[in-house]
Design a protein around this motif. Sequence first.
Motif, PDB file in Angstrom:
ATOM      1  N   TYR A   1       2.564  -4.109   4.262  1.00 20.01           N
ATOM      2  CA  TYR A   1       1.318  -3.824   4.138  1.00 20.01           C
ATOM      3  C   TYR A   1       1.299  -2.498   4.869  1.00 20.01           C
ATOM      4  O   TYR A   1       1.507  -2.314   6.129  1.00 20.01           O
ATOM      5  CB  TYR A   1       0.414  -4.708   4.637  1.00 20.01           C
ATOM      6  N   ASN A   2       0.853  -1.298   4.248  1.00 16.71           N
ATOM      7  CA  ASN A   2       0.609  -0.170   4.944  1.00 16.71           C
ATOM      8  C   ASN A   2       1.691   0.252   5.998  1.00 16.71           C
ATOM      9  O   ASN A   2       1.473   0.699   6.878  1.00 16.71           O
ATOM     10  CB  ASN A   2      -0.618   0.001   5.784  1.00 16.71           C
ATOM     11  N   PHE A   3       3.025   0.152   5.309  1.00 12.09           N
ATOM     12  CA  PHE A   3       4.203   0.735   5.928  1.00 12.09           C
ATOM     13  C   PHE A   3       4.768  -0.340   6.966  1.00 12.09           C
ATOM     14  O   PHE A   3       5.755   0.088   7.621  1.00 12.09           O
ATOM     15  CB  PHE A   3       3.965   2.028   6.338  1.00 12.09           C
TER      16      PHE A   3
ATOM     17  N   VAL B   1      11.578  -8.695   3.108  1.00 13.24           N
ATOM     18  CA  VAL B   1      10.490  -7.951   2.928  1.00 13.24           C
ATOM     19  C   VAL B   1      10.299  -7.263   1.408  1.00 13.24           C
ATOM     20  O   VAL B   1      11.472  -7.277   0.873  1.00 13.24           O
ATOM     21  CB  VAL B   1      10.585  -7.017   3.775  1.00 13.24           C
ATOM     22  N   THR B   2       9.284  -7.407   0.792  1.00 14.11           N
ATOM     23  CA  THR B   2       9.153  -6.607  -0.610  1.00 14.11           C
ATOM     24  C   THR B   2       8.203  -5.649  -0.305  1.00 14.11           C
ATOM     25  O   THR B   2       7.232  -5.580   0.359  1.00 14.11           O
ATOM     26  CB  THR B   2       8.791  -7.680  -1.634  1.00 14.11           C
ATOM     27  N   SER B   3       8.356  -4.717  -0.966  1.00 12.45           N
ATOM     28  CA  SER B   3       7.432  -3.588  -0.940  1.00 12.45           C
ATOM     29  C   SER B   3       7.229  -2.832  -2.448  1.00 12.45           C
ATOM     30  O   SER B   3       8.249  -2.917  -3.424  1.00 12.45           O
ATOM     31  CB  SER B   3       8.119  -2.289  -0.214  1.00 12.45           C
ATOM     32  N   GLY B   4       6.337  -2.239  -2.674  1.00 10.80           N
ATOM     33  CA  GLY B   4       5.837  -1.454  -3.736  1.00 10.80           C
ATOM     34  C   GLY B   4       6.813  -0.085  -4.165  1.00 10.80           C
ATOM     35  O   GLY B   4       7.296  -0.060  -5.015  1.00 10.80           O
ATOM     36  N   GLY B   5       7.185   0.513  -3.006  1.00 11.98           N
ATOM     37  CA  GLY B   5       7.911   1.628  -3.145  1.00 11.98           C
ATOM     38  C   GLY B   5       9.304   1.546  -2.593  1.00 11.98           C
ATOM     39  O   GLY B   5       9.652   0.115  -2.255  1.00 11.98           O
ATOM     40  N   PHE B   6      10.000   2.546  -2.496  1.00  9.35           N
ATOM     41  CA  PHE B   6      11.513   2.506  -2.049  1.00  9.35           C
ATOM     42  C   PHE B   6      11.420   3.456  -0.779  1.00  9.35           C
ATOM     43  O   PHE B   6      10.680   4.303  -0.536  1.00  9.35           O
ATOM     44  CB  PHE B   6      12.323   3.285  -2.883  1.00  9.35           C
TER      45      PHE B   6
ATOM     46  N   GLU C   1       1.894 -18.393  -6.123  1.00  5.93           N
ATOM     47  CA  GLU C   1       3.025 -18.147  -7.206  1.00  5.93           C
ATOM     48  C   GLU C   1       3.102 -16.945  -7.736  1.00  5.93           C
ATOM     49  O   GLU C   1       4.372 -16.713  -8.392  1.00  5.93           O
ATOM     50  CB  GLU C   1       2.477 -19.271  -8.313  1.00  5.93           C
ATOM     51  N   ARG C   2       2.291 -16.115  -7.601  1.00  2.00           N
ATOM     52  CA  ARG C   2       2.488 -14.664  -8.188  1.00  2.00           C
ATOM     53  C   ARG C   2       3.143 -13.737  -7.004  1.00  2.00           C
ATOM     54  O   ARG C   2       3.601 -12.792  -7.416  1.00  2.00           O
ATOM     55  CB  ARG C   2       1.052 -13.989  -8.539  1.00  2.00           C
ATOM     56  N   SER C   3       3.415 -14.229  -6.189  1.00  2.00           N
ATOM     57  CA  SER C   3       3.994 -13.437  -4.899  1.00  2.00           C
ATOM     58  C   SER C   3       5.562 -13.024  -5.298  1.00  2.00           C
ATOM     59  O   SER C   3       6.556 -14.116  -5.208  1.00  2.00           O
ATOM     60  CB  SER C   3       4.083 -14.254  -3.461  1.00  2.00           C
ATOM     61  N   ASN C   4       5.925 -11.727  -4.944  1.00  2.00           N
ATOM     62  CA  ASN C   4       7.253 -11.442  -5.246  1.00  2.00           C
ATOM     63  C   ASN C   4       7.975 -11.842  -4.060  1.00  2.00           C
ATOM     64  O   ASN C   4       9.156 -12.397  -4.169  1.00  2.00           O
ATOM     65  CB  ASN C   4       7.339  -9.857  -5.235  1.00  2.00           C
ATOM     66  N   THR C   5       7.486 -11.945  -2.660  1.00  2.00           N
ATOM     67  CA  THR C   5       8.046 -12.283  -1.649  1.00  2.00           C
ATOM     68  C   THR C   5       8.441 -13.750  -1.682  1.00  2.00           C
ATOM     69  O   THR C   5       9.370 -14.198  -1.398  1.00  2.00           O
ATOM     70  CB  THR C   5       7.170 -12.001  -0.421  1.00  2.00           C
TER      71      THR C   5
HETATM   72  C1  LIG Z   1      -2.857  -4.833   1.160  1.00  2.00           C
HETATM   73  C2  LIG Z   1      -1.543  -4.019   0.623  1.00  2.00           C
HETATM   74  C3  LIG Z   1      -1.027  -3.037   1.166  1.00  2.00           C
HETATM   75  C4  LIG Z   1       0.253  -2.592   0.674  1.00  2.00           C
HETATM   76  N1  LIG Z   1       0.866  -1.578   1.297  1.00  2.00           N
HETATM   77  C5  LIG Z   1       2.128  -1.020   0.860  1.00  2.00           C
HETATM   78  C6  LIG Z   1       2.865  -0.180   1.307  1.00  2.00           C
HETATM   79  O1  LIG Z   1       2.430   0.629   2.413  1.00  2.00           O
HETATM   80  N2  LIG Z   1       4.021   0.271   0.753  1.00  2.00           N
HETATM   81  C7  LIG Z   1       4.395  -0.039  -0.221  1.00  2.00           C
HETATM   82  O2  LIG Z   1       5.477   0.201  -0.527  1.00  2.00           O
HETATM   83  N3  LIG Z   1       3.883  -1.124  -0.942  1.00  2.00           N
HETATM   84  C8  LIG Z   1       2.661  -1.603  -0.380  1.00  2.00           C
HETATM   85  N4  LIG Z   1       2.064  -2.654  -1.050  1.00  2.00           N
HETATM   86  C9  LIG Z   1       2.608  -3.375  -2.317  1.00  2.00           C
HETATM   87  C10 LIG Z   1       3.448  -4.782  -1.673  1.00  2.00           C
HETATM   88  O3  LIG Z   1       4.239  -4.509  -0.474  1.00  2.00           O
HETATM   89  C11 LIG Z   1       4.208  -5.112  -2.944  1.00  2.00           C
HETATM   90  O4  LIG Z   1       3.688  -5.038  -4.041  1.00  2.00           O
HETATM   91  C12 LIG Z   1       4.664  -6.511  -2.469  1.00  2.00           C
HETATM   92  O5  LIG Z   1       5.987  -6.952  -3.179  1.00  2.00           O
HETATM   93  C13 LIG Z   1       3.581  -7.697  -2.698  1.00  2.00           C
HETATM   94  O6  LIG Z   1       4.337  -8.751  -2.066  1.00  2.00           O
HETATM   95  P1  LIG Z   1       3.688 -10.253  -2.559  1.00  2.00           P
HETATM   96  O7  LIG Z   1       3.960 -10.372  -4.245  1.00  2.00           O
HETATM   97  O8  LIG Z   1       4.459 -11.417  -1.999  1.00  2.00           O
HETATM   98  O9  LIG Z   1       2.270 -10.330  -2.233  1.00  2.00           O
HETATM   99  C14 LIG Z   1       0.684  -3.264  -0.467  1.00  2.00           C
HETATM  100  C15 LIG Z   1       0.357  -4.235  -0.840  1.00  2.00           C
HETATM  101  C16 LIG Z   1      -0.923  -4.715  -0.500  1.00  2.00           C
HETATM  102  C17 LIG Z   1      -1.687  -5.836  -1.207  1.00  2.00           C
END
Ligand SMILES: Cc1cc2nc3c(=O)[nH]c(=O)nc-3n(C[C@H](O)[C@H](O)[C@H](O)COP(=O)(O)O)c2cc1C
Length: 211
Positions: free
Chosen positions: A95-97, A137-142, A13-17
């Motif tokens: 995850y890790n690019f 795909v969702t990611s932390g960065g841009f 439920e907490r997943s952005n994706t």
């Molecule tokens: C193990 C792990 C590795 C990650 N690696 C990256 C990364 O390489 N680049 C990035 O921008 N975000 C990275 N993130 C952040 C996630 O991609 C981001 O928070 C994403 O929205 C998480 O999706 P979720 O909420 O569906 O779990 C990583 C997060 C985790 C837990």
Amino acid sequence: MRTLIVHYTPRNERSNTRKLVEAFRSEIKNSEIEELNLSRDAPDLFSEERLTAYIQRNYLGAELDHDQKKSVAKMDRMTEQLRSADIAVVAYPMYNFSMPASVKAWFDSVMLKGQTWDVREGRYVGLMDGKKALVLVTSGGFYDKDPTASLEHALSLGKAEFHFMGYSDVRGILAGGMNAGDDSKGSALMGYVGDVQKIAREWYGTNTQKT
Ligand SMILES: Cc1cc2nc3c(=O)[nH]c(=O)nc-3n(C[C@H](O)[C@H](O)[C@H](O)COP(=O)(O)O)c2cc1C
């Protein structure tokens, strides 16, 4: 029509994706929906036994024995599930690019020679012509511009795999900025949800033509 939703969203439920997946699902019309949750139903890896069985059967045309058949049974099940879908949606965090290992294992499981692609007259041919695929795909960065653009291997790899399998329409959304503060993440997500819904409305014929 059949739609397959494959997702790796272990934060549930907490997943952005997961929010993007649900945005797509809410727009599906006139289609059977099948779901594969990769964090609960993990794909197999190519062990020595599995890879040998795959090469013997799919490249060399050999008949497999009972144990060999059993070793590739899950790969075959996932491949058949994908083959039977007209529209495939695959969703995962970066995850890790790149893509999480479970998602890569799923692609390795379904990209079987003679099933989703083949070699004909010395050329690779995709066998999934006429089908559609969406990668979310969702990611932390841009990753939309340098210096980070060259590090993006999550969406680009997912789309490349579908192109290789011959899908006729391959779309992708990379929802960046998920590590930002709640306010800016929330408004960014709303924008991505709109983009996802737009694609679903186009594919399921529910586009209201509003501009
Ligand atoms: C193990 C792990 C590795 C990650 N690696 C990256 C990364 O390489 N680049 C990035 O921008 N975000 C990275 N993130 C952040 C996630 O991609 C981001 O928070 C994403 O929205 C998480 O999706 P979720 O909420 O569906 O779990 C990583 C997060 C985790 C837990």
